[in-house]
Scaffold this motif. Structure first.
Motif: not given
Length: 191
Positions: A13-18, A34-39, A42-48
Motif C-alpha cells: 500500500p502507498p504511504l499517505p501523502l504528506p 515529508e517526515d523522512l523517518s516515516r518515509f 515505509w520504504l523498508s516495508q515496501a522494498i524489504p
C-alpha cells in the motif's frame, strides 16, 4: 529472523501523502515537507531489501523547492564483499533506490501519487569503499523539473535523469573521496 514476505505481484500500500499544517497535501506550486523517518520505515516495508542495506540516515535538502538533494548515510558491514570492501551490487542497488526515493519524495511533496520505474542506469566504480559512506542524489538538470511538472499536470508520463555519487573517507586523506558514480533515468508513469 522471521519476516513475512509478500507474494510476487502483490503491491504494497502507498504511504499517505504528506500534509501541511492545515491538512492540505502539496501542489506543484506549493510543495509540503515529508517526515523522512516515516518515509524510511515505509520504504523498508515496501522494498524489504531496503531494511538490510545499512541505511543510517536520510536527509532531504530544500524539500519545499523544485530543487533538492537527497543524501543517505550508510554503514559498510551489511554491504561487504569477500575482499572486505563494499560490494558493487550493493552500491548499485543503493544508488538506484536513492534515485527512486528522490523522485518519490519530490512527487509526494507536490501531492502526486504515481508509480515510477528506473528505465536506464549506468555506474562507474572509481575506488574501493573501505568504510561507512554516504550517497548524494540530485537531478542532472534542475530546469528539467519544470518540464516534468508540466507533463505530470497534463496527465502524461515524465522522465528525469539523476546522478548519484557515493563518497567515502579513505584512510590518510583529509576529505572524502568520490568512490562510485551512477546515473539513472527515472520515468513517472501516467495516471
Amino acid at each position: 529472523m522471521n519476516e513475512q514476505l509478500r507474494s510476487s505481484g502483490e503491491a504494497w500500500p502507498p504511504l499517505p501523502l504528506p500534509r501541511d499544517g492545515q491538512g492540505r497535501s502539496g501542489t506543484l506550486a506549493a510543495p509540503v515537507g515529508e517526515d523522512l523517518s516515516r518515509f524510511r520505515d515505509w520504504l523498508s516495508q515496501a522494498i524489504p531489501l531496503a531494511a538490510h542495506m545499512g541505511l543510517v540516515e536520510m536527509q532531504w535538502s530544500e524539500p519545499e523547492r523544485s530543487t533538492g538533494q537527497l543524501s543517505w548515510r550508510l554503514h559498510l558491514p551489511p554491504n561487504l564483499n569477500d575482499k572486505g570492501t563494499a560490494f558493487g551490487g550493493a552500491m548499485s542497488l543503493e544508488a538506484t533506490l536513492c534515485g527512486w526515493s528522490w523522485v518519490t519524495l519530490w512527487l509526494r511533496a507536490r501531492g502526486i501519487q504515481r508509480d515510477l520505474v528506473v528505465s536506464r542506469a549506468s555506474q562507474q566504480f572509481l575506488a574501493p569503499v573501505s568504510g561507512d559512506y554516504h550517497i548524494r542524489c540530485a537531478p542532472d538538470d534542475m530546469a528539467a523539473l519544470i518540464d516534468v511538472g508540466e507533463r505530470l499536470a497534463a496527465g502524461r508520463r515524465a522522465r528525469l535523469s539523476l546522478t548519484q555519487q557515493l563518497w567515502c573517507q579513505i584512510d590518510g586523506q583529509s576529505s572524502p573521496r568520490l568512490c562510485f558514480e551512477a546515473r539513472g533515468d527515472y520515468v513517472v508513469l501516467g495516471p
